[in-house]
Design a protein around this motif. Sequence first.
Motif, PDB file in Angstrom:
ATOM      1  N   VAL A   1      45.107  30.616  34.389  1.00 32.30           N
ATOM      2  CA  VAL A   1      44.986  31.211  35.838  1.00 32.30           C
ATOM      3  C   VAL A   1      43.490  31.542  36.202  1.00 32.30           C
ATOM      4  CG1 VAL A   1      45.710  32.994  37.409  1.00 32.30           C
ATOM      5  CG2 VAL A   1      47.401  31.947  35.535  1.00 32.30           C
ATOM      6  N   LEU A   2      43.070  30.912  37.343  1.00 33.42           N
ATOM      7  CA  LEU A   2      41.907  31.055  37.680  1.00 33.42           C
ATOM      8  C   LEU A   2      41.745  31.813  39.392  1.00 33.42           C
ATOM      9  CD1 LEU A   2      40.554  27.504  36.936  1.00 33.42           C
ATOM     10  CD2 LEU A   2      39.923  29.673  35.735  1.00 33.42           C
ATOM     11  N   GLN A   3      40.836  32.736  39.291  1.00 33.85           N
ATOM     12  CA  GLN A   3      40.591  33.339  40.760  1.00 33.85           C
ATOM     13  C   GLN A   3      39.480  33.160  41.466  1.00 33.85           C
ATOM     14  OE1 GLN A   3      42.926  35.507  42.504  1.00 33.85           O
ATOM     15  NE2 GLN A   3      41.361  35.252  43.879  1.00 33.85           N
ATOM     16  N   THR A   4      39.307  32.397  42.562  1.00 34.65           N
ATOM     17  CA  THR A   4      37.920  32.346  43.052  1.00 34.65           C
ATOM     18  C   THR A   4      37.441  33.797  43.813  1.00 34.65           C
ATOM     19  OG1 THR A   4      39.304  31.546  44.940  1.00 34.65           O
ATOM     20  CG2 THR A   4      38.345  29.818  43.434  1.00 34.65           C
ATOM     21  N   SER A   5      36.367  33.538  44.122  1.00 31.34           N
ATOM     22  CA  SER A   5      35.668  34.882  44.650  1.00 31.34           C
ATOM     23  C   SER A   5      36.325  35.269  45.806  1.00 31.34           C
ATOM     24  CB  SER A   5      34.115  34.433  44.927  1.00 31.34           C
ATOM     25  OG  SER A   5      33.516  34.296  43.794  1.00 31.34           O
ATOM     26  N   GLU A   6      36.439  36.616  46.172  1.00 31.53           N
ATOM     27  CA  GLU A   6      36.837  37.134  47.491  1.00 31.53           C
ATOM     28  C   GLU A   6      35.849  36.817  48.688  1.00 31.53           C
ATOM     29  OE1 GLU A   6      38.052  41.112  47.459  1.00 31.53           O
ATOM     30  OE2 GLU A   6      39.418  40.959  45.491  1.00 31.53           O
ATOM     31  N   VAL A   7      34.748  36.908  48.403  1.00 30.34           N
ATOM     32  CA  VAL A   7      33.637  36.664  49.262  1.00 30.34           C
ATOM     33  C   VAL A   7      32.531  35.426  48.824  1.00 30.34           C
ATOM     34  CG1 VAL A   7      33.589  38.753  50.338  1.00 30.34           C
ATOM     35  CG2 VAL A   7      32.219  38.450  48.343  1.00 30.34           C
ATOM     36  N   ALA A   8      32.040  34.949  49.631  1.00 33.42           N
ATOM     37  CA  ALA A   8      31.009  33.667  49.218  1.00 33.42           C
ATOM     38  C   ALA A   8      29.526  34.185  49.348  1.00 33.42           C
ATOM     39  CB  ALA A   8      31.270  32.690  50.506  1.00 33.42           C
ATOM     40  N   TRP A   9      29.042  33.987  48.192  1.00 32.86           N
ATOM     41  CA  TRP A   9      27.419  33.980  48.013  1.00 32.86           C
ATOM     42  C   TRP A   9      27.097  32.719  48.124  1.00 32.86           C
ATOM     43  CZ3 TRP A   9      25.735  38.994  47.310  1.00 32.86           C
ATOM     44  CH2 TRP A   9      26.324  39.999  47.209  1.00 32.86           C
TER      45      TRP A   9
ATOM     46  N   GLY B   1      28.029  37.403  51.072  1.00 38.58           N
ATOM     47  CA  GLY B   1      28.747  38.167  50.353  1.00 38.58           C
ATOM     48  C   GLY B   1      29.320  39.529  50.879  1.00 38.58           C
ATOM     49  N   LEU B   2      29.345  39.525  52.173  1.00 39.63           N
ATOM     50  CA  LEU B   2      29.675  40.669  53.041  1.00 39.63           C
ATOM     51  C   LEU B   2      31.172  40.783  53.411  1.00 39.63           C
ATOM     52  CD1 LEU B   2      26.720  40.201  55.878  1.00 39.63           C
ATOM     53  CD2 LEU B   2      26.948  41.681  53.416  1.00 39.63           C
ATOM     54  N   PRO B   3      31.665  41.931  53.297  1.00 36.34           N
ATOM     55  CA  PRO B   3      33.210  41.935  53.604  1.00 36.34           C
ATOM     56  C   PRO B   3      33.517  41.605  55.170  1.00 36.34           C
ATOM     57  CG  PRO B   3      32.270  44.095  53.372  1.00 36.34           C
ATOM     58  CD  PRO B   3      31.140  43.303  53.030  1.00 36.34           C
TER      59      PRO B   3
END
Length: 710
Positions: A529-537, A696-698
């Motif tokens: 199981v792989l989880q990608t980032s919640e926000v993009a850098w 990387g901002l919410p």
Amino acid sequence: MEEMEEELKCPVCGSFYREPIILPCSHNLCQACARNILVQTPESESPQSRRASGSGVSDYDYLDLDKMSLYSEADSGYGSYGGFASAPTTPCQKSPNGVRVFPPAMPPPATHLSPALAPVPRNSCITCPQCHRSLILDDRGLRGFPKNRVLEGVIDRYQQSKAAALKCQLCEKAPKEATVMCEQCDVFYCDPCRLRCHPPRGPLAKHRLVPPAQGRVSRRLSPRKVSTCTDHELENHSMYCVQCKMPVCYQCLEEGKHSSHEVKALGAMWKLHKSQLSQALNGLSDRAKEAKEFLVQLRNMVQQIQENSVEFEACLVAQCDALIDALNRRKAQLLARVNKEHEHKLKVVRDQISHCTVKLRQTTGLMEYCLEVIKENDPSGFLQISDALIRRVHLTEDQWGKGTLTPRMTTDFDLSLDNSPLLQSIHQLDFVQMKASSPVPATPILQLEECCTHNNSATLSWKQPPLSTVPAEGYILELDDGNGGQFREVYVGKETMCTVDGLHFNSTYNARIKAFNKTGVSQYSKTLVLQTSEVAWFAFDPGSAHSDIIFSNDNLTVTCSSYDDRVVLGKTGFSKGVHYWELTVDRYDNHPDPAFGVARIDVMKDVMLGKDDKAWAMYVDNNRSWFMHNNSHTNRTEGGITKGATIGVLLDLNRKTLTFFINDEQQGPIAFENVEGLFFPAVSLNRNVQVTLHTGLPVPDFYSSRASIA
């Protein structure tokens, strides 16, 4: 009873037994046929010489098997006594039943006696045509063999049970209907065989010939011959020798070799052996019943195999046709993409032609105007406009600077069809049960310590088990769609590490790997199981930017060397989820109008963002802003930017909207709706502007709460 007929035929002549005798090996022969296959042996092998030397142990002496050439279907057809130099080589023949027999070494002497009474050659040997056991006859000759009266009786009953007309017994192929029967020879003849084998002359002229029907009746009414002892012809069998397993007479018990043997009453042993034979037949009957059922099963299998073959062939053709149809559909899709790429390249080149044509016309007009101004002889008037013209000429020359005269599109198609996985699959297409017997590779092991995710990319590493002895020719990596959907192949090859780009942000993917070789594929590995980032850098991408763009601060800050607008994209593309990033204005001179938004990877890089149909943008000056897509300007909104201003871009691909913010305040309404596909962050600016990217901002809180209410 027709199945029994082969049991009633002589292996030599192929006809029903006539006066059958029992050989010591328990096989039967016609008496006449037994005489025909006699062979003379050397004097040294006679039973008399053996008795004289003390080597004889019985009345019938079997020849040593190593002195005989045993006959089989692989023989050349000829054999000889290997131990006797004087024995002539005698060819062996096949009887009508397919059994090899020995013809006589010389024609039998003419005689009028019956075969049983006719003298046999001295030191004669007879070989059983069925088991090939050989024995030397004693002085009694063929009379030393017992008659098989039971077999004669069975043959009589069998022939009587056949309702069809009596057939000739001497016809070689298809027996003809018999016309006469010889009572003395006890043989049925057709007319041709009677003239050839039983001519009415000599001793045969005295034989009585009767019609076949009368011969059948006389044969049926003839008294059954009484069984007599072979050693004492005047004595009837009355007892049974248990040790020798043969009937004997009283004289044998008193004088012969059976005197010390255990004997029993003939009738009692007859009933006992009948009972034993009946019991044995019960078991054989069960086996025969099973054999009949098995034959029925085999015949049904023949029909079933034929039906299954037709059905399987139809299924195979349908499967192959389906593969061909799928390939044709994919071919059409790929051709459509090629045509789309073709149209896109033509459009980009034509747009550049149009753009350059307009700019060249403007440049040519400026040049002609300047030449006319130079012709003027009014110094004061010339000096009034010369500075402005000089600046315009330099500015126009700068506009034709680096990159302007470079084609925006290459003539080559950046498409490469990777058909190797499909060809490999076609070559591996086979029936499972017909594949090679070599084993498939072991299941690969995912190396968890080397597997990771970054932004919307995932890197996976695997290896073969340490004790695996079967090599793998390659590996197949599969991922699902991030929503728990079906797995799809993302990599096929020999490497043991792979990075998959372009995944969705804030998504959970399931990955698995399997190995393959020529035999087949292994089992799947455990699912990772792989989880990608919640926000993009991400940062700006120098590789896809216009050549006039100047990068700094690890590609987070950009400006331009040209007075014209130039486009730069971010490194990361988005196709799913909600994403927010900001840009701060570090420098803002002479009130330019930079543009911010999103674009496709193939957007035009030398015009303002939003001029073509590949970009969705907001361009803004120091007083107001506009939304622009495909050179269409909409939603003029008051409020501009200055040095230090912050522009926010909110791409909501779940709701398919694009919204802009200036200094944390929404600028105008929702800028664009129904946006879907793959988008890259984008900015267009000139030399009067410098901006810095913040990632990387919410998502802003006010938008999240508003989205949840909606």
